[in-house]
Design a protein around this motif. Structure first.
Motif, PDB file in Angstrom:
ATOM      1  N   TRP A  16       0.865  -1.198   0.000  1.00 31.97           N
ATOM      2  CA  TRP A  16       0.000   0.000   0.000  1.00 31.97           C
ATOM      3  C   TRP A  16       0.891   1.234   0.000  1.00 31.97           C
ATOM      4  CZ3 TRP A  16      -5.347   0.605   0.139  1.00 31.97           C
ATOM      5  CH2 TRP A  16      -5.814   1.886   0.456  1.00 31.97           C
ATOM      6  N   LEU A  17       0.656   2.115  -0.970  1.00 33.11           N
ATOM      7  CA  LEU A  17       1.438   3.350  -1.030  1.00 33.11           C
ATOM      8  C   LEU A  17       0.543   4.446  -1.580  1.00 33.11           C
ATOM      9  CD1 LEU A  17       4.204   4.890  -1.003  1.00 33.11           C
ATOM     10  CD2 LEU A  17       4.566   4.034  -3.308  1.00 33.11           C
ATOM     11  N   ASP A  18       0.498   5.553  -0.858  1.00 35.97           N
ATOM     12  CA  ASP A  18      -0.273   6.715  -1.323  1.00 35.97           C
ATOM     13  C   ASP A  18      -1.707   6.372  -1.709  1.00 35.97           C
ATOM     14  OD1 ASP A  18       1.498   8.680  -0.859  1.00 35.97           O
ATOM     15  OD2 ASP A  18       2.433   8.587  -2.835  1.00 35.97           O
ATOM     16  N   GLY A  19      -2.361   5.609  -0.860  1.00 39.83           N
ATOM     17  CA  GLY A  19      -3.792   5.390  -1.028  1.00 39.83           C
ATOM     18  C   GLY A  19      -4.191   4.269  -1.972  1.00 39.83           C
ATOM     19  N   THR A  20      -3.215   3.475  -2.412  1.00 39.78           N
ATOM     20  CA  THR A  20      -3.588   2.395  -3.329  1.00 39.78           C
ATOM     21  C   THR A  20      -2.595   1.229  -3.236  1.00 39.78           C
ATOM     22  OG1 THR A  20      -4.150   1.942  -5.630  1.00 39.78           O
ATOM     23  CG2 THR A  20      -2.329   3.437  -5.285  1.00 39.78           C
ATOM     24  N   LEU A  21      -3.023   0.076  -3.785  1.00 38.16           N
ATOM     25  CA  LEU A  21      -2.116  -1.080  -3.805  1.00 38.16           C
ATOM     26  C   LEU A  21      -1.248  -1.007  -5.059  1.00 38.16           C
ATOM     27  CD1 LEU A  21      -4.598  -3.960  -2.866  1.00 38.16           C
ATOM     28  CD2 LEU A  21      -2.590  -3.250  -1.525  1.00 38.16           C
ATOM     29  N   VAL A  22       0.052  -1.251  -4.891  1.00 37.04           N
ATOM     30  CA  VAL A  22       0.951  -1.271  -6.056  1.00 37.04           C
ATOM     31  C   VAL A  22       1.879  -2.474  -5.943  1.00 37.04           C
ATOM     32  CG1 VAL A  22       1.105   1.148  -6.794  1.00 37.04           C
ATOM     33  CG2 VAL A  22       2.378   0.409  -4.809  1.00 37.04           C
ATOM     34  N   PRO A  23       2.315  -3.016  -7.114  1.00 36.91           N
ATOM     35  CA  PRO A  23       3.284  -4.108  -7.029  1.00 36.91           C
ATOM     36  C   PRO A  23       4.558  -3.605  -6.325  1.00 36.91           C
ATOM     37  CG  PRO A  23       2.490  -3.810  -9.291  1.00 36.91           C
ATOM     38  CD  PRO A  23       1.977  -2.656  -8.490  1.00 36.91           C
ATOM     39  N   GLY A  25       7.659  -4.021  -6.578  1.00 36.57           N
ATOM     40  CA  GLY A  25       8.768  -3.560  -7.415  1.00 36.57           C
ATOM     41  C   GLY A  25       8.525  -2.190  -8.039  1.00 36.57           C
ATOM     42  N   LYS A  26       7.282  -1.748  -8.035  1.00 34.51           N
ATOM     43  CA  LYS A  26       6.957  -0.448  -8.656  1.00 34.51           C
ATOM     44  C   LYS A  26       6.652   0.623  -7.597  1.00 34.51           C
ATOM     45  CE  LYS A  26       5.747  -1.620 -13.257  1.00 34.51           C
ATOM     46  NZ  LYS A  26       6.987  -2.391 -13.198  1.00 34.51           N
ATOM     47  N   ALA A  27       6.826   0.276  -6.334  1.00 32.36           N
ATOM     48  CA  ALA A  27       6.455   1.206  -5.259  1.00 32.36           C
ATOM     49  C   ALA A  27       7.615   2.165  -4.988  1.00 32.36           C
ATOM     50  CB  ALA A  27       6.119   0.415  -3.992  1.00 32.36           C
ATOM     51  N   VAL A  28       7.471   3.410  -5.425  1.00 38.40           N
ATOM     52  CA  VAL A  28       8.559   4.378  -5.222  1.00 38.40           C
ATOM     53  C   VAL A  28       8.015   5.638  -4.533  1.00 38.40           C
ATOM     54  CG1 VAL A  28      10.087   3.685  -7.098  1.00 38.40           C
ATOM     55  CG2 VAL A  28       8.202   5.237  -7.580  1.00 38.40           C
ATOM     56  N   VAL A  29       8.871   6.245  -3.706  1.00 39.16           N
ATOM     57  CA  VAL A  29       8.475   7.508  -3.056  1.00 39.16           C
ATOM     58  C   VAL A  29       9.333   8.635  -3.611  1.00 39.16           C
ATOM     59  CG1 VAL A  29       7.711   6.450  -0.878  1.00 39.16           C
ATOM     60  CG2 VAL A  29      10.085   7.182  -1.119  1.00 39.16           C
ATOM     61  N   ALA A  90      -4.899  -8.819  -0.296  1.00 41.03           N
ATOM     62  CA  ALA A  90      -4.319  -8.865  -1.648  1.00 41.03           C
ATOM     63  C   ALA A  90      -3.226  -9.938  -1.737  1.00 41.03           C
ATOM     64  CB  ALA A  90      -3.745  -7.508  -2.017  1.00 41.03           C
ATOM     65  N   ASN A  91      -2.523 -10.151  -0.626  1.00 39.40           N
ATOM     66  CA  ASN A  91      -1.429 -11.125  -0.660  1.00 39.40           C
ATOM     67  C   ASN A  91      -1.812 -12.467  -0.023  1.00 39.40           C
ATOM     68  OD1 ASN A  91       0.750  -9.356  -1.826  1.00 39.40           O
ATOM     69  ND2 ASN A  91       0.203  -8.128  -0.035  1.00 39.40           N
ATOM     70  N   ALA A  92      -3.107 -12.611   0.303  1.00 35.21           N
ATOM     71  CA  ALA A  92      -3.640 -13.845   0.895  1.00 35.21           C
ATOM     72  C   ALA A  92      -2.767 -14.342   2.050  1.00 35.21           C
ATOM     73  CB  ALA A  92      -3.772 -14.929  -0.178  1.00 35.21           C
ATOM     74  N   LEU A 121       1.665   7.117   3.803  1.00 32.28           N
ATOM     75  CA  LEU A 121       1.464   5.846   4.519  1.00 32.28           C
ATOM     76  C   LEU A 121       1.874   4.688   3.617  1.00 32.28           C
ATOM     77  CD1 LEU A 121       0.203   4.226   6.942  1.00 32.28           C
ATOM     78  CD2 LEU A 121      -1.923   4.220   5.625  1.00 32.28           C
ATOM     79  N   ILE A 122       2.751   3.847   4.138  1.00 38.16           N
ATOM     80  CA  ILE A 122       3.213   2.682   3.386  1.00 38.16           C
ATOM     81  C   ILE A 122       2.929   1.442   4.242  1.00 38.16           C
ATOM     82  CG2 ILE A 122       5.214   1.571   2.312  1.00 38.16           C
ATOM     83  CD1 ILE A 122       6.546   4.412   2.392  1.00 38.16           C
ATOM     84  N   VAL A 123       2.253   0.463   3.673  1.00 36.46           N
ATOM     85  CA  VAL A 123       2.000  -0.788   4.409  1.00 36.46           C
ATOM     86  C   VAL A 123       2.514  -1.941   3.562  1.00 36.46           C
ATOM     87  CG1 VAL A 123       0.292  -2.294   5.489  1.00 36.46           C
ATOM     88  CG2 VAL A 123      -0.083   0.180   5.463  1.00 36.46           C
ATOM     89  N   MET A 124       3.386  -2.741   4.135  1.00 34.83           N
ATOM     90  CA  MET A 124       3.924  -3.898   3.415  1.00 34.83           C
ATOM     91  C   MET A 124       3.863  -5.131   4.323  1.00 34.83           C
ATOM     92  SD  MET A 124       7.926  -2.714   3.530  1.00 34.83           S
ATOM     93  CE  MET A 124       7.694  -1.250   2.596  1.00 34.83           C
TER      94      MET A 124
END
Ligand SMILES: Cc1ncc(COP(=O)(O)O)c(C=O)c1O
Length: 297
Positions: A16-23, A25-29, A90-92, A121-124
């Motif tokens: 989770w990054l900036d209000g949405t789910l992203v893969p 490898g593509k999650a950048v700040v 999303a990741n079961a 907010l970042i959730v992993m």
């Protein structure tokens, strides 16, 4: 897609990054995020049991307390809970490690001001790595200190280079973790865990006024100990008190209770975990089950 992106996707799936789910490898700040530039952020490490983020409410309470000290705005609780649930679903994930990071976000101007920015907010989360603590951890006594006088004591902020270095220096000595003392030589905590010991059947742990983190696992262990008839005491203890212990263990959300076999040059007798630690592990797991069932019902 680089090899690194693929590796991130494999381990972390979607985050989770900036209000949405992203893969992953593509999650950048942004290069201007204050979390990146100054360690201006807070984090929580949460254990997921049976798909439930354990003690999420308590973790969020601690996050809010830290944010008050840092004068950082926090998104509302429902929003954070939705982000956490989205990542788990999303990741079961069933048995997992989850990290929630909140940075102050991008500030285009002055590093020394604490102007309100839009927090990021970042959730992993990832499946819990398999763990083998063998017959316990060896701890090196660290040159790093916990400071009860620091205005940031007990705040779980992202600037944890001293703790990373403490762990690294301990590894250089063949140890799994480091024990940090206060400047006056009282026992504090490990690099990312609370510390307990048992002497003559009594459980001891440093009090929060030693400047340690208010660990949630620590809180639960202190709650369940009386149920097993184990008296517990909190205080300021010189290192010698710990070195004379019959049993020593560390606690954290992801590790639960981990026995310690050595601190510095002092060994603690086998079997490890010892009798009282084993009983506390049982009581802790019972309490986890009870709270998770309560959450699921
Ligand atoms: C310095 C420190 N002490 C103690 C803990 C254990 O806290 P909890 O039991 O809430 O996971 C942590 C967890 O990351 C920590 O970083």
């Amino acid at each position: 897609m680089t090899q690194q992106d693929t590796a991130l996707d494999e381990i972390w799936g979607s985050i989770w990054l900036d209000g949405t789910l992203v893969p992953a490898g593509k999650a950048v700040v942004s290069a201007f995020d204050r979390g990146l530039l100054y360690g201006d952020g807070l984090y929580e490490t949460i254990r997921v049991y049976s798909g439930v983020p354990f003690m999420l409410g308590e973790h969020l309470r601690r996050l809010r307390q830290g944010a008050q000290v840092l004068r950082m705005p926090v998104p509302d609780e429902d929003f954070i809970r939705r982000a956490v649930d989205s990542v788990i679903r999303a990741n079961a994930l069933e048995e997992a490690y989850l990290r929630l990071t909140l940075t102050r976000g991008v500030d285009p101007d002055d590093w020394s001001k604490l102007e309100p920015c839009r927090p990021s907010l970042i959730v992993m989360a990832r499946p819990l790595p398999s763990r083998d603590y063998g017959d316990g951890f060896a701890l090196a006594v660290s040159p790093f200190r916990v400071d009860p006088a620091s205005p940031l004591r007990g705040v779980k902020h992202t600037g944890i280079m001293p703790k990373i270095m403490a762990r690294r220096l301990a590894a250089d000595e063949g140890c799994q973790d480091a024990l940090l003392l206060t400047p006056d030589g009282f026992v504090g905590e490990a690099s990312a865990a609370s510390v307990f010991w048992v002497r003559d059947g009594v459980l001891f742990t440093p009090s929060l006024d030693c400047g340690i983190l208010d660990g949630l696992t620590r809180m639960l262990v202190l709650r369940v100990a009386p149920r097993g008839g184990i008296p517990a005491e909190e205080g300021r203890y010189p290192l010698e008190r710990l070195l004379q212990a019959d049993e020593v263990f560390l606690t954290s959300s992801t590790w639960e209770l981990v026995p310690v076999k050595r601190v510095g040059e002092s060994d603690f007798a086998a079997p490890r975990p010892g009798r009282v630690t084993r009983r506390l592990i049982e009581l802790y797991r019972q309490e986890v089950r009870r709270l998770i069932e309560e959450d699921l019902s």
